[in-house]
Design a protein around this motif. Structure first.
Motif, mmCIF file in Angstrom:
data_model
loop_
_atom_site.group_PDB
_atom_site.id
_atom_site.type_symbol
_atom_site.label_atom_id
_atom_site.label_comp_id
_atom_site.label_asym_id
_atom_site.label_seq_id
_atom_site.Cartn_x
_atom_site.Cartn_y
_atom_site.Cartn_z
ATOM 1 N N THR A 48 67.421 4.916 -35.789
ATOM 2 C CA THR A 48 66.689 3.776 -35.250
ATOM 3 C C THR A 48 65.903 4.140 -33.993
ATOM 4 N N GLY A 49 66.028 5.366 -33.521
ATOM 5 C CA GLY A 49 65.259 5.818 -32.375
ATOM 6 C C GLY A 49 65.877 5.492 -31.031
ATOM 7 N N GLN A 50 67.145 5.131 -31.007
ATOM 8 C CA GLN A 50 67.805 4.815 -29.747
ATOM 9 C C GLN A 50 68.187 6.070 -28.979
ATOM 10 N N ILE A 51 68.250 7.202 -29.654
ATOM 11 C CA ILE A 51 68.574 8.470 -29.009
ATOM 12 C C ILE A 51 67.285 9.267 -28.893
ATOM 13 N N ARG A 52 66.915 9.603 -27.678
ATOM 14 C CA ARG A 52 65.679 10.342 -27.429
ATOM 15 C C ARG A 52 65.939 11.833 -27.211
ATOM 16 N N ALA A 53 67.074 12.168 -26.635
ATOM 17 C CA ALA A 53 67.412 13.565 -26.354
ATOM 18 C C ALA A 53 68.797 13.856 -26.922
ATOM 19 N N LYS A 54 69.208 15.105 -26.812
ATOM 20 C CA LYS A 54 70.542 15.464 -27.307
ATOM 21 C C LYS A 54 71.608 14.740 -26.503
ATOM 22 N N VAL A 55 72.629 14.296 -27.210
ATOM 23 C CA VAL A 55 73.729 13.578 -26.570
ATOM 24 C C VAL A 55 74.662 14.597 -25.928
ATOM 25 N N ASN A 56 74.917 14.407 -24.635
ATOM 26 C CA ASN A 56 75.830 15.317 -23.952
ATOM 27 C C ASN A 56 77.245 14.745 -23.973
ATOM 28 N N GLU A 57 78.170 15.467 -23.389
ATOM 29 C CA GLU A 57 79.583 15.085 -23.453
ATOM 30 C C GLU A 57 79.853 13.776 -22.716
ATOM 31 N N ARG A 75 84.803 9.719 -37.430
ATOM 32 C CA ARG A 75 83.837 9.333 -38.458
ATOM 33 C C ARG A 75 83.023 8.125 -37.992
ATOM 34 N N ALA A 76 83.688 7.163 -37.339
ATOM 35 C CA ALA A 76 82.994 5.981 -36.826
ATOM 36 C C ALA A 76 81.984 6.371 -35.749
ATOM 37 N N VAL A 77 82.353 7.302 -34.877
ATOM 38 C CA VAL A 77 81.442 7.758 -33.826
ATOM 39 C C VAL A 77 80.261 8.501 -34.454
ATOM 40 N N GLU A 78 80.538 9.326 -35.456
ATOM 41 C CA GLU A 78 79.462 10.044 -36.131
ATOM 42 C C GLU A 78 78.498 9.065 -36.790
ATOM 43 N N ASP A 79 79.038 8.051 -37.470
ATOM 44 C CA ASP A 79 78.190 7.040 -38.100
ATOM 45 C C ASP A 79 77.316 6.339 -37.070
ATOM 46 N N LEU A 80 77.914 5.994 -35.942
ATOM 47 C CA LEU A 80 77.177 5.321 -34.879
ATOM 48 C C LEU A 80 76.062 6.217 -34.344
ATOM 49 N N LEU A 81 76.363 7.475 -34.106
ATOM 50 C CA LEU A 81 75.357 8.401 -33.597
ATOM 51 C C LEU A 81 74.204 8.580 -34.579
ATOM 52 N N ILE A 82 74.521 8.686 -35.860
ATOM 53 C CA ILE A 82 73.473 8.860 -36.870
ATOM 54 C C ILE A 82 72.606 7.610 -36.950
ATOM 55 N N ARG A 83 73.238 6.428 -36.927
ATOM 56 C CA ARG A 83 72.466 5.175 -36.936
ATOM 57 C C ARG A 83 71.555 5.082 -35.716
ATOM 58 N N MET A 84 72.098 5.437 -34.551
ATOM 59 C CA MET A 84 71.305 5.378 -33.329
ATOM 60 C C MET A 84 70.121 6.345 -33.401
ATOM 61 N N ALA A 85 70.328 7.514 -33.967
ATOM 62 C CA ALA A 85 69.248 8.491 -34.093
ATOM 63 C C ALA A 85 68.189 8.006 -35.081
#
Length: 143
Positions: free
Chosen positions: A97-106, A85-95
């Motif tokens: 705020t625009g910190q994620i430009r492409a799909k996150v790979n493994e 859940r913490a990782v999901e929250d972090l990923l959503i926040r990053m998306a």
């Protein structure tokens, strides 16, 4: 054709979300006594709102993560739900705020997990408490 349908579905969901948020904002002006004694149907509305939020969350994660990363996160969720859940929250926040430009790979997901582990890692410290007493068990051999 599929893009148009997808856009229509997104627009309809956004309208539903805005309507749900607008309806709950009107109840904020009520006195405290009236807000506590809500109608019995309120819990059903809250459950529906919660399910909509979870659906939006899943859709965002589906857009953010590729298949391998999504599978790894699902396996983590089975073992440690709060960490996932913490990782999901972090990923959503990053998306957001625009910190994620492409799909996150493994491999990127593994890097995020390592960062979270370093932040949450507790240092283990072992302290030996040796007691020195005059009445030691070693001295009792002569009795």
């Amino acid at each position: 054709m599929a893009d148009d349908e997808l856009q229509a579905i997104r627009a309809r969901r956004m309208a539903e979300m805005r309507a749900a948020q607008g309806g709950s904002a009107g109840s904020m002006g009520l006195p405290a006594g009236m807000a506590a004694g809500g109608p019995p149907g309120n819990s059903a509305e809250e459950a529906e709102k919660k399910s909509q939020m979870e659906e939006m969350r899943r859709n965002m994660l589906y857009q953010i993560l590729d298949n391998d990363a999504r599978e790894r996160l699902a396996r983590i969720k089975i073992v440690k739900a709060e960490k996932a859940r913490a990782v999901e929250d972090l990923l959503i926040r990053m998306a957001q705020t625009g910190q994620i430009r492409a799909k996150v790979n493994e491999s990127t997901l593994i890097g995020l997990l390592e960062q979270i582990n370093e932040q949450n890692q507790k240092e283990t410290k072992i302290t030996y408490n040796r007691r020195r007493e005059d009445d030691s068990d070693d001295d009792d051999f002569g009795l």
